[in-house]
Design a protein around this motif. Sequence first.
Motif, PDB file in Angstrom:
ATOM      1  N   SER A 195     106.501  52.761 122.540  1.00 40.01           N
ATOM      2  CA  SER A 195     106.683  52.646 121.099  1.00 40.01           C
ATOM      3  C   SER A 195     105.661  53.514 120.371  1.00 40.01           C
ATOM      4  O   SER A 195     104.724  54.050 120.972  1.00 40.01           O
ATOM      5  CB  SER A 195     106.543  51.192 120.663  1.00 40.01           C
ATOM      6  OG  SER A 195     105.186  50.801 120.712  1.00 40.01           O
ATOM      7  N   SER A 196     105.848  53.620 119.068  1.00 37.96           N
ATOM      8  CA  SER A 196     104.893  54.377 118.267  1.00 37.96           C
ATOM      9  C   SER A 196     103.510  53.742 118.341  1.00 37.96           C
ATOM     10  O   SER A 196     102.498  54.432 118.233  1.00 37.96           O
ATOM     11  CB  SER A 196     105.358  54.469 116.827  1.00 37.96           C
ATOM     12  OG  SER A 196     105.507  53.174 116.272  1.00 37.96           O
ATOM     13  N   ALA A 200     114.099  60.308 121.119  1.00 36.67           N
ATOM     14  CA  ALA A 200     113.201  59.869 120.057  1.00 36.67           C
ATOM     15  C   ALA A 200     114.010  59.088 119.036  1.00 36.67           C
ATOM     16  O   ALA A 200     115.087  59.527 118.626  1.00 36.67           O
ATOM     17  CB  ALA A 200     112.548  61.068 119.383  1.00 36.67           C
ATOM     18  N   ARG A 206     102.063  59.133 125.981  1.00 41.96           N
ATOM     19  CA  ARG A 206     102.314  60.059 124.879  1.00 41.96           C
ATOM     20  C   ARG A 206     100.994  60.599 124.374  1.00 41.96           C
ATOM     21  O   ARG A 206      99.963  59.921 124.433  1.00 41.96           O
ATOM     22  CB  ARG A 206     103.085  59.379 123.755  1.00 41.96           C
ATOM     23  CG  ARG A 206     102.344  58.257 123.049  1.00 41.96           C
ATOM     24  CD  ARG A 206     103.281  57.472 122.116  1.00 41.96           C
ATOM     25  NE  ARG A 206     103.803  58.303 121.041  1.00 41.96           N
ATOM     26  CZ  ARG A 206     104.895  58.014 120.350  1.00 41.96           C
ATOM     27  NH1 ARG A 206     105.591  56.918 120.624  1.00 41.96           N
ATOM     28  NH2 ARG A 206     105.299  58.802 119.372  1.00 41.96           N
ATOM     29  N   THR A 219     108.188  63.645 112.553  1.00 43.41           N
ATOM     30  CA  THR A 219     106.843  63.069 112.634  1.00 43.41           C
ATOM     31  C   THR A 219     106.736  62.274 113.930  1.00 43.41           C
ATOM     32  O   THR A 219     106.999  61.073 113.981  1.00 43.41           O
ATOM     33  CB  THR A 219     106.562  62.173 111.416  1.00 43.41           C
ATOM     34  OG1 THR A 219     106.842  62.917 110.215  1.00 43.41           O
ATOM     35  CG2 THR A 219     105.098  61.744 111.400  1.00 43.41           C
ATOM     36  N   ASN A 252      99.953  62.124 120.868  1.00 39.27           N
ATOM     37  CA  ASN A 252     100.396  62.406 119.498  1.00 39.27           C
ATOM     38  C   ASN A 252      99.753  63.673 118.939  1.00 39.27           C
ATOM     39  O   ASN A 252     100.253  64.223 117.961  1.00 39.27           O
ATOM     40  CB  ASN A 252     100.104  61.217 118.588  1.00 39.27           C
ATOM     41  CG  ASN A 252     100.989  60.025 118.894  1.00 39.27           C
ATOM     42  OD1 ASN A 252     102.054  60.150 119.497  1.00 39.27           O
ATOM     43  ND2 ASN A 252     100.546  58.841 118.484  1.00 39.27           N
ATOM     44  N   ASN A 311     102.280  66.139 120.270  1.00 39.28           N
ATOM     45  CA  ASN A 311     103.696  65.813 120.018  1.00 39.28           C
ATOM     46  C   ASN A 311     104.503  65.816 121.314  1.00 39.28           C
ATOM     47  O   ASN A 311     105.624  66.348 121.367  1.00 39.28           O
ATOM     48  CB  ASN A 311     104.313  66.794 119.010  1.00 39.28           C
ATOM     49  CG  ASN A 311     103.774  66.613 117.611  1.00 39.28           C
ATOM     50  OD1 ASN A 311     103.042  65.659 117.325  1.00 39.28           O
ATOM     51  ND2 ASN A 311     104.109  67.536 116.732  1.00 39.28           N
ATOM     52  N   LEU A 365     113.811  56.408 115.447  1.00 41.39           N
ATOM     53  CA  LEU A 365     113.203  55.561 114.418  1.00 41.39           C
ATOM     54  C   LEU A 365     114.370  55.040 113.591  1.00 41.39           C
ATOM     55  O   LEU A 365     114.936  54.003 113.882  1.00 41.39           O
ATOM     56  CB  LEU A 365     112.204  56.362 113.581  1.00 41.39           C
ATOM     57  CG  LEU A 365     111.395  55.552 112.578  1.00 41.39           C
ATOM     58  CD1 LEU A 365     110.603  54.451 113.260  1.00 41.39           C
ATOM     59  CD2 LEU A 365     110.455  56.444 111.762  1.00 41.39           C
ATOM     60  N   SER A 421     104.492  60.964 115.815  1.00 39.95           N
ATOM     61  CA  SER A 421     103.661  59.772 115.999  1.00 39.95           C
ATOM     62  C   SER A 421     104.333  58.496 115.511  1.00 39.95           C
ATOM     63  O   SER A 421     103.974  57.392 115.936  1.00 39.95           O
ATOM     64  CB  SER A 421     102.312  59.945 115.296  1.00 39.95           C
ATOM     65  OG  SER A 421     102.503  60.103 113.904  1.00 39.95           O
ATOM     66  N   THR A 422     105.306  58.618 114.623  1.00 39.65           N
ATOM     67  CA  THR A 422     105.981  57.438 114.069  1.00 39.65           C
ATOM     68  C   THR A 422     107.214  57.040 114.870  1.00 39.65           C
ATOM     69  O   THR A 422     107.795  55.983 114.601  1.00 39.65           O
ATOM     70  CB  THR A 422     106.391  57.662 112.607  1.00 39.65           C
ATOM     71  OG1 THR A 422     107.393  58.690 112.551  1.00 39.65           O
ATOM     72  CG2 THR A 422     105.206  58.061 111.751  1.00 39.65           C
ATOM     73  N   TYR A 423     107.613  57.863 115.801  1.00 38.54           N
ATOM     74  CA  TYR A 423     108.845  57.628 116.550  1.00 38.54           C
ATOM     75  C   TYR A 423     108.563  56.915 117.868  1.00 38.54           C
ATOM     76  O   TYR A 423     107.561  57.155 118.538  1.00 38.54           O
ATOM     77  CB  TYR A 423     109.561  58.952 116.831  1.00 38.54           C
ATOM     78  CG  TYR A 423     110.455  59.384 115.707  1.00 38.54           C
ATOM     79  CD1 TYR A 423     109.929  59.729 114.469  1.00 38.54           C
ATOM     80  CD2 TYR A 423     111.837  59.434 115.874  1.00 38.54           C
ATOM     81  CE1 TYR A 423     110.755  60.110 113.424  1.00 38.54           C
ATOM     82  CE2 TYR A 423     112.671  59.819 114.838  1.00 38.54           C
ATOM     83  CZ  TYR A 423     112.124  60.155 113.611  1.00 38.54           C
ATOM     84  OH  TYR A 423     112.946  60.521 112.587  1.00 38.54           O
ATOM     85  N   HIS A 424     109.499  56.045 118.237  1.00 32.20           N
ATOM     86  CA  HIS A 424     109.492  55.431 119.550  1.00 32.20           C
ATOM     87  C   HIS A 424     110.158  56.414 120.521  1.00 32.20           C
ATOM     88  O   HIS A 424     111.176  57.029 120.184  1.00 32.20           O
ATOM     89  CB  HIS A 424     110.268  54.117 119.544  1.00 32.20           C
ATOM     90  CG  HIS A 424     109.895  53.226 118.392  1.00 32.20           C
ATOM     91  ND1 HIS A 424     108.614  52.748 118.205  1.00 32.20           N
ATOM     92  CD2 HIS A 424     110.639  52.750 117.362  1.00 32.20           C
ATOM     93  CE1 HIS A 424     108.588  52.010 117.110  1.00 32.20           C
ATOM     94  NE2 HIS A 424     109.798  51.994 116.579  1.00 32.20           N
TER      95      HIS A 424
END
Length: 114
Positions: free
Chosen positions: A52-53, A97, A71, A28, A73, A76, A99, A30-33
């Motif tokens: 960051s995310s 990447a 980024r 996923t 999102n 991706n 999290l 969008s949730t990852y830094h």
Amino acid sequence: QVQLVESGGGLVQPGGSLRLSCACSGFTFSTYHMRWYRQAPGKERELVAIISSGGNIDYARSVKGRFTISRDNTKNTVYLQMNSLKPEDTAVYSCYAHLIMGYWGQGTPVTVSS
């Protein structure tokens, strides 16, 4: 299956520009830094830029004012716009990447030379 695929590297003259991309899949995004690292021959790996995310950004002092991380999102993908390139920017650039788990791309070489 997690994949991070960098592209956009190559040979450029000093003062030139390149835009690196890192296309991600299998997690996923969008949730990852996201981070860009580089490693020059015979040197330690260096953190270049972080996003960051939530969109917080930071840069290594050596690239601040010349490089821009971003980024998308919806695609991706994380980018690194590199301007005013110097010979000392020559390195293999990799995206990372993280999290809870961390994932690496394979890297793309950048050579700055006349």
